[in-house]
Design a protein around this motif. Structure first.
Motif, PDB file in Angstrom:
ATOM      1  N   HIS A   1      -4.055  -5.096  -9.657  1.00 41.65           N
ATOM      2  CA  HIS A   1      -4.034  -4.111  -8.575  1.00 41.65           C
ATOM      3  C   HIS A   1      -4.825  -2.740  -8.606  1.00 41.65           C
ATOM      4  N   ASP A   2      -5.073  -2.485 -10.030  1.00 38.28           N
ATOM      5  CA  ASP A   2      -5.998  -1.430 -10.234  1.00 38.28           C
ATOM      6  C   ASP A   2      -7.554  -1.402  -9.904  1.00 38.28           C
TER       7      ASP A   2
ATOM      8  N   SER B   1       0.627  -1.249  -0.235  1.00 33.43           N
ATOM      9  CA  SER B   1      -0.030   0.074   0.117  1.00 33.43           C
ATOM     10  C   SER B   1       0.883   1.222  -0.244  1.00 33.43           C
TER      11      SER B   1
ATOM     12  N   ASN C   1       2.370   3.346  -1.462  1.00 35.69           N
ATOM     13  CA  ASN C   1       2.699   4.372  -2.715  1.00 35.69           C
ATOM     14  C   ASN C   1       1.485   5.122  -2.985  1.00 35.69           C
ATOM     15  N   ASN C   2       1.553   6.078  -3.983  1.00 39.10           N
ATOM     16  CA  ASN C   2       0.492   6.862  -4.259  1.00 39.10           C
ATOM     17  C   ASN C   2      -0.561   6.113  -4.943  1.00 39.10           C
ATOM     18  N   GLN C   3      -1.913   6.643  -4.965  1.00 37.56           N
ATOM     19  CA  GLN C   3      -2.877   5.953  -5.322  1.00 37.56           C
ATOM     20  C   GLN C   3      -3.021   6.135  -6.975  1.00 37.56           C
ATOM     21  N   PRO C   4      -3.131   5.038  -7.790  1.00 38.42           N
ATOM     22  CA  PRO C   4      -3.441   5.333  -9.219  1.00 38.42           C
ATOM     23  C   PRO C   4      -4.676   6.147  -9.563  1.00 38.42           C
TER      24      PRO C   4
ATOM     25  N   SER D   1      -7.955  -0.208  -4.068  1.00 33.79           N
ATOM     26  CA  SER D   1      -7.250   0.989  -3.345  1.00 33.79           C
ATOM     27  C   SER D   1      -6.122   0.809  -2.628  1.00 33.79           C
TER      28      SER D   1
ATOM     29  N   ARG E   1      -0.819  -0.732  -4.126  1.00 41.20           N
ATOM     30  CA  ARG E   1      -0.399   0.596  -5.103  1.00 41.20           C
ATOM     31  C   ARG E   1       1.334   0.151  -5.481  1.00 41.20           C
TER      32      ARG E   1
END
Length: 445
Positions: free
Chosen positions: A170-171, A135, A137-140, A174, A177
């Motif tokens: 993964h997309d 988790s 990392n920045n959210q796509p 939420s 990431r």
């Protein structure tokens, strides 16, 4: 981050909740949760993921179209001929109509991704370490129009003929990431998970992405350093996880008949659960608020914390897919309808605990604790220190994320205190430990 429901004017919040698209998503949530709990084989998971992916693509595409129309109207341009139909029946020449549509799509997308989060937790056998590591990392962005989605779907297609393999995208979550996909493969009586970065151009590799991927893998396998801030590491406390979520289930069973229900929970906690659909049919908003308030205060009295000066409380509203490491409502040991109601904010619960109960629990395991929230403060601030605990050798600061797990997961209070004691007893304690427990799957499975 999008505005929370509770921060909107009542009229706007109601418009979101009764919007036809919001109601459609709610009905999908109930079915999706039921279907996910029936999945047992990788082919069944593939079919489930494909259906969820298509729903997400549809709602993300609609959000993108509505955003484009909104921008055109704000710029003084006419309504485009290919503008989508407004499900609300509102005036299509009014910018606010499109702002509402975008907001509903944003909420619907988050709610569907919370189902993707539930899928991820289930596939990782409810091992919070994997969720925490992946988790960071920045959210796509939106799925619709995403560069590389075709390559990811091709990667999935490569494994569709193998009944002993499943590719989690993964997309659709939420929470995941880092990396684009996880490949699950049968290995004897168990399974192996491999993390993949998938690029439409195989020669295109980004060193920071690969480094985060390696750190995440090492963190899960060997409790290595987590991606992100230095000194952040997964730490085992060597204790089985225990909660009182059976009492939350009981509270909602009673609330289904009574509208609202307050109960006490071991550890000096009070819980108030409310089902909004039956409540709205019986009472006005004002009467519901009064009844909920009475039920809440009665539960606090039964828990023995009504006269306490300092409290911490958490409410479940508008939490779906907002914090990546929080267990999604869909895996809570509750019926699918209650889980869907929580995701769509048609049911809520609030948990309250006093400072005295928290301090006493830490002192019972031999620690010294100090309450850090100033008098009169109503809401916790992100990253704020709630408690400081010491064992005469070293200390630790406990912040809102720890309180959220303790309260919303109804974690056993003595277990929580003992986990803090064990953390402080470690000679290798890092500045930012992420404690994890054994056999957590027994709570959620």
């Amino acid at each position: 981050m999008p505005v929370r429901l509770k921060d909107l004017p009542d009229e706007r919040a109601n418009q979101l909740l009764v919007h036809p698209l919001h109601q459609d998503v709610f009905r999908s949530l109930v079915q999706l949760i039921h279907d996910l709990r029936q999945c047992d084989t990788y082919p069944e998971y593939r079919d489930f993921q494909e259906g969820l992916l298509n729903q997400l693509l549809e709602i993300d595409s609609l959000r993108g179209q509505c955003t484009r129309v909104r921008k055109r109207l704000l710029a003084g341009k006419p309504l485009p001929a290919d503008a989508p139909e407004l499900r609300s029946g509102a005036d299509p020449t009014d910018v606010e109509s499109w702002e509402l549509e975008v907001a509903v799509c944003e909420r619907g997308g988050r709610q569907l991704r919370s189902i993707g989060d539930a899928l991820a937790w289930r596939l990782f056998n409810y091992d919070r370490r994997a969720i925490v590591a992946l988790s960071r990392n920045n959210q796509p962005g939106l799925l619709s129009g995403k560069e590389g989605l075709a390559a990811e779907r091709d990667f999935v297609a490569q494994h569709t003929r193998d009944d002993n393999a499943f590719v989690l995208l993964h997309d659709i979550t939420s929470s995941l990431r880092i990396g684009d996909a996880t490949l699950f493969q049968r290995a004897g009586d168990g399974w192996e998970a491999s993390l993949y970065e998938i690029k439409s151009d195989p020669n295109r590799r980004r060193t920071p992405q690969l480094r985060r991927k390696r750190l995440a893998e090492e963190a899960v396998r060997n409790n290595g350093r987590l991606p992100g801030a230095r000194g952040t590491r997964l730490v085992s406390v060597g204790l089985p996880y225990k909660t009182h979520l059976d009492l939350l289930r009981r509270a909602f069973e009673l609330a289904a008949d009574r509208g609202v229900q307050g109960i006490k929970v071991p550890g000096g906690r009070a819980v108030m659960a409310a089902e909004l659909r039956p409540s709205s049919e019986r009472w006005s908003e004002q009467e519901f608020a009064e009844r909920a308030g009475r039920a809440y205060q009665q539960a606090r009295r039964r828990a023995g914390i009504y006269t306490s000066e300092h409290h911490v409380h958490y409410m479940s509203d508008d939490m779906a897919a907002r914090t990546p490491i929080t267990p999604p409502w869909a895996i809570y040991p509750l019926p699918p309808l209650v889980c869907a109601n929580l995701i769509a904010d048609m049911a809520v619960f609030v948990v309250d605990i006093s400072s005295e109960a928290l301090v006493a629990a830490l002192e019972d395991v031999g620690l010294h604790a100090n309450w850090s929230i100033p008098p009169g403060q109503k809401e916790l601030q992100q990253g704020q220190v709630v408690l400081r605990a010491t064992n005469q050798v070293r200390g630790i600061e406990l912040r809102p994320s720890e309180m959220q797990r303790l309260l919303l997961e109804l974690m056993d209070l003595p277990l929580w205190a003992e986990s803090v004691r064990r953390l402080l007893a470690r000679d290798d304690l890092v500045p930012h430990p992420w404690p994890y427990f054994d056999d957590e799957w027994r709570v959620w499975a």
